[in-house]
Structures are given as C-alpha cells and as structure tokens.
Design a protein around this motif. Structure first.
Motif, PDB file in Angstrom:
ATOM      1  N   PRO A 161       1.014  -1.312   0.085  1.00 37.35           N
ATOM      2  CA  PRO A 161       0.020   0.060   0.088  1.00 37.35           C
ATOM      3  C   PRO A 161       1.029   1.244   0.005  1.00 37.35           C
ATOM      4  CG  PRO A 161      -0.797  -1.565   1.662  1.00 37.35           C
ATOM      5  CD  PRO A 161       0.693  -2.020   1.346  1.00 37.35           C
ATOM      6  N   LEU A 162       0.400   2.316  -0.705  1.00 34.45           N
ATOM      7  CA  LEU A 162       1.228   3.572  -0.983  1.00 34.45           C
ATOM      8  C   LEU A 162       0.911   4.526   0.308  1.00 34.45           C
ATOM      9  CD1 LEU A 162       1.053   4.113  -4.646  1.00 34.45           C
ATOM     10  CD2 LEU A 162       2.884   3.379  -3.168  1.00 34.45           C
ATOM     11  N   THR A 163       0.697   3.825   1.303  1.00 35.48           N
ATOM     12  CA  THR A 163       0.345   4.714   2.726  1.00 35.48           C
ATOM     13  C   THR A 163       1.579   5.406   3.137  1.00 35.48           C
ATOM     14  OG1 THR A 163       0.750   2.818   3.971  1.00 35.48           O
ATOM     15  CG2 THR A 163      -1.482   3.327   3.343  1.00 35.48           C
ATOM     16  N   LYS A 164       1.206   6.542   4.046  1.00 35.01           N
ATOM     17  CA  LYS A 164       2.261   7.291   4.438  1.00 35.01           C
ATOM     18  C   LYS A 164       3.252   6.479   5.628  1.00 35.01           C
ATOM     19  CE  LYS A 164      -0.376   9.464   8.034  1.00 35.01           C
ATOM     20  NZ  LYS A 164      -0.912  10.773   8.912  1.00 35.01           N
ATOM     21  N   GLU A 165       2.681   5.482   6.243  1.00 33.88           N
ATOM     22  CA  GLU A 165       3.354   4.644   6.900  1.00 33.88           C
ATOM     23  C   GLU A 165       3.363   3.084   6.438  1.00 33.88           C
ATOM     24  OE1 GLU A 165       2.403   5.119  11.095  1.00 33.88           O
ATOM     25  OE2 GLU A 165       2.415   6.916  11.178  1.00 33.88           O
ATOM     26  N   LYS A 166       4.608   2.700   6.402  1.00 32.14           N
ATOM     27  CA  LYS A 166       4.736   1.340   5.892  1.00 32.14           C
ATOM     28  C   LYS A 166       3.837   0.365   6.454  1.00 32.14           C
ATOM     29  CE  LYS A 166       7.868  -1.919   4.071  1.00 32.14           C
ATOM     30  NZ  LYS A 166       9.457  -2.379   4.123  1.00 32.14           N
ATOM     31  N   MET A 167       2.960  -0.353   5.698  1.00 33.30           N
ATOM     32  CA  MET A 167       2.120  -1.295   6.132  1.00 33.30           C
ATOM     33  C   MET A 167       1.868  -2.529   5.216  1.00 33.30           C
ATOM     34  SD  MET A 167      -1.484   0.984   6.614  1.00 33.30           S
ATOM     35  CE  MET A 167      -2.085  -0.030   7.815  1.00 33.30           C
ATOM     36  N   ASN A 168       1.297  -3.574   5.494  1.00 29.83           N
ATOM     37  CA  ASN A 168       0.951  -4.797   4.512  1.00 29.83           C
ATOM     38  C   ASN A 168      -0.320  -4.753   4.249  1.00 29.83           C
ATOM     39  OD1 ASN A 168      -0.066  -6.296   6.538  1.00 29.83           O
ATOM     40  ND2 ASN A 168       1.850  -7.089   6.979  1.00 29.83           N
ATOM     41  N   TRP A 169      -0.918  -5.462   3.345  1.00 29.34           N
ATOM     42  CA  TRP A 169      -2.304  -5.373   2.745  1.00 29.34           C
ATOM     43  C   TRP A 169      -3.369  -5.964   3.895  1.00 29.34           C
ATOM     44  CZ3 TRP A 169      -3.414  -2.184  -0.469  1.00 29.34           C
ATOM     45  CH2 TRP A 169      -2.867  -1.871  -1.630  1.00 29.34           C
ATOM     46  N   LYS A 170      -2.758  -6.983   4.710  1.00 27.30           N
ATOM     47  CA  LYS A 170      -3.672  -7.660   5.715  1.00 27.30           C
ATOM     48  C   LYS A 170      -3.983  -6.711   6.783  1.00 27.30           C
ATOM     49  CE  LYS A 170      -4.098 -11.750   8.645  1.00 27.30           C
ATOM     50  NZ  LYS A 170      -5.435 -11.893   8.048  1.00 27.30           N
ATOM     51  N   ASP A 171      -2.886  -5.818   7.308  1.00 26.67           N
ATOM     52  CA  ASP A 171      -3.085  -4.911   8.201  1.00 26.67           C
ATOM     53  C   ASP A 171      -4.008  -3.754   7.822  1.00 26.67           C
ATOM     54  OD1 ASP A 171      -1.585  -6.177  10.052  1.00 26.67           O
ATOM     55  OD2 ASP A 171       0.358  -5.091   9.494  1.00 26.67           O
ATOM     56  N   TYR A 172      -3.714  -3.228   6.509  1.00 29.45           N
ATOM     57  CA  TYR A 172      -4.518  -2.382   5.594  1.00 29.45           C
ATOM     58  C   TYR A 172      -6.041  -2.832   5.532  1.00 29.45           C
ATOM     59  CZ  TYR A 172      -5.386   0.970   1.921  1.00 29.45           C
ATOM     60  OH  TYR A 172      -5.979   1.925   1.004  1.00 29.45           O
ATOM     61  N   GLU A 173      -6.254  -4.021   5.534  1.00 29.86           N
ATOM     62  CA  GLU A 173      -7.756  -4.372   5.577  1.00 29.86           C
ATOM     63  C   GLU A 173      -8.175  -4.388   6.799  1.00 29.86           C
ATOM     64  OE1 GLU A 173      -6.529  -7.576   1.811  1.00 29.86           O
ATOM     65  OE2 GLU A 173      -6.900  -8.434   3.881  1.00 29.86           O
ATOM     66  N   ASN A 174      -7.450  -5.016   7.750  1.00 27.23           N
ATOM     67  CA  ASN A 174      -8.199  -4.854   9.046  1.00 27.23           C
ATOM     68  C   ASN A 174      -8.304  -3.556   9.703  1.00 27.23           C
ATOM     69  OD1 ASN A 174      -8.099  -7.931   9.372  1.00 27.23           O
ATOM     70  ND2 ASN A 174      -5.945  -8.000  10.079  1.00 27.23           N
ATOM     71  N   GLU A 175      -7.354  -2.790   9.344  1.00 25.39           N
ATOM     72  CA  GLU A 175      -7.607  -1.250  10.046  1.00 25.39           C
ATOM     73  C   GLU A 175      -8.943  -0.450   9.463  1.00 25.39           C
ATOM     74  OE1 GLU A 175      -6.134   0.637  12.175  1.00 25.39           O
ATOM     75  OE2 GLU A 175      -5.096  -1.338  12.478  1.00 25.39           O
ATOM     76  N   PHE A 176      -9.271  -0.774   7.953  1.00 28.51           N
ATOM     77  CA  PHE A 176     -10.482  -0.213   7.460  1.00 28.51           C
ATOM     78  C   PHE A 176     -11.538  -1.260   8.082  1.00 28.51           C
ATOM     79  CE2 PHE A 176      -8.198   1.683   3.884  1.00 28.51           C
ATOM     80  CZ  PHE A 176      -9.053   2.886   3.398  1.00 28.51           C
ATOM     81  N   MET A 177     -11.578  -2.299   8.228  1.00 28.92           N
ATOM     82  CA  MET A 177     -12.802  -3.069   8.728  1.00 28.92           C
ATOM     83  C   MET A 177     -12.984  -2.519  10.310  1.00 28.92           C
ATOM     84  SD  MET A 177     -12.729  -6.879   7.411  1.00 28.92           S
ATOM     85  CE  MET A 177     -14.378  -7.163   7.540  1.00 28.92           C
TER      86      MET A 177
END
Length: 202
Positions: A161-177
């Motif tokens: 993910p092109l987020t301002k802080e490095k993260m993977n897709w699984k964390d990205y998905e969980n944070e949205f949910m």
C-alpha cells in the motif's frame, strides 16, 4: 411522523460512512483524496463497478489515489484507493454481496472444469462475459465487504500500500474494517495479486 424520524436516522447513517471514509483516508495518506461520482451515463468508469448488482443502487463513488489527483484516468481500476457502492437499504446491499459470492463461485467452477477459455463458448453470453471480467480485474488484488447499506471495495495492487506509514495489505484491510466498526458478521471477498478468483471468508 415515525417515517420522518426513520428517514432522518437513515440519512445520518449514510453520511457517517462518507465521513468515516474521509477520516480513514486522511489517516493513511495524510491528505484528502479526490472523489469521483459515477452515474449510468458516465463513459469513463472502471469495469469493476459493473460487477455490483445494480438493483437499488443510489450512489457509486470512487476515491482516486493521490498519485493520480491531477492527471488521472477514471476508467483504470488501479488508479483508485476504494469504491463506495451505496444501496437504498441494508437488504439490497446484502443481496448484492450475495450475488458477488455466487459470481465468484461460478468463476471457481469454470477454472476447476477447465472451461476458462473454451473456444466453443457462445460468444454472445453477456453474463459469462461479466463474470470473466470480474475475474480478470481481481488479478490486481482486492477486498470487498459490507457495512450497513454500503459495499466497500478496497483497491489492492501487486505492490505494498502507498500509505504514509509502511504497512502490508492484511493490516490495511483490518484497519479499514475496524474503522468502519465491522466486528460481528465479518464476511468479505478477498484476492491477492495474480489470483484468478476471490475467496470468501467469514
């Protein structure tokens, strides 16, 4: 009088989804991203949004990735951060999500029965064409879930993910949910880069 109160509450609920979305986008990207609203007459729109059951849709919005905030191609799936598909009520959104699950099962059956690119297929089969396009687009990655009368489709790619802080897709998905407060009845469709179908999980 009761109907008016009910309608007012519904409007507040719908508005909150857009507000939550903006807050999450700002949290991850540090800026407000460009919103694009699609209607039936829009010519340059991603094929991705044609997968969702049209019955009862009241609004479809795409949020463009900040990399494409000035010069962008509105028909390219990968140029978006997420899509919000708003339905008139929860029941219609549930039906649309169920239809997506059925479409995905059709894709899996096609693959398992070696009917993926059968030259003898009837070429005038719009339903199969739609399902096939659904599969082709999932090769980039994606994550779809429901919240109230919305289907929320996160766009994923073959890079992190092109987020301002490095993260993977699984964390990205969980944070949205978590941001949308999806804790109970967690059901979603997910696919990784280069996959030919989504997988359903709850």
């Amino acid at each position: 009088m009761k109907t008016e109160i009910s309608d007012k509450k519904a409007k507040i609920k719908k508005g909150n989804i857009y507000q939550i979305t903006d807050s999450l986008i700002y949290k991850f990207y540090g800026k407000k991203l460009k919103h694009v609203e699609f209607d039936e007459k829009a010519k340059k729109k991603p094929k991705h949004i044609t997968f969702f059951k049209k019955e009862g849709i009241s609004k479809v919005k795409g949020i463009l990735s900040y990399d494409f905030s000035v010069n962008y191609e509105t028909s390219a799936f990968e140029n978006y951060t997420l899509f919000l598909i708003e339905y008139k009520n929860d029941s219609l959104a549930k039906n649309s999500f169920r239809k997506l699950k059925e479409d995905n099962e059709s894709i899996i059956n096609l693959i398992e029965n070696d009917e993926w690119f059968n030259p003898n297929d009837n070429k005038n089969n719009p339903e199969k064409d739609r399902v096939m396009v659904f599969s082709v687009h999932c090769k980039s990655g994606g994550f779809i879930f429901r919240k109230d009368n919305f289907l929320i489709s996160l766009v994923e790619t073959c890079r992190e993910p092109l987020t301002k802080e490095k993260m993977n897709w699984k964390d990205y998905e969980n944070e949205f949910m978590k941001g949308y407060k999806v804790f109970e009845k967690r059901e979603f469709l997910n696919t990784d880069c280069d996959s030919r179908n989504y997988y359903y999980e709850n």
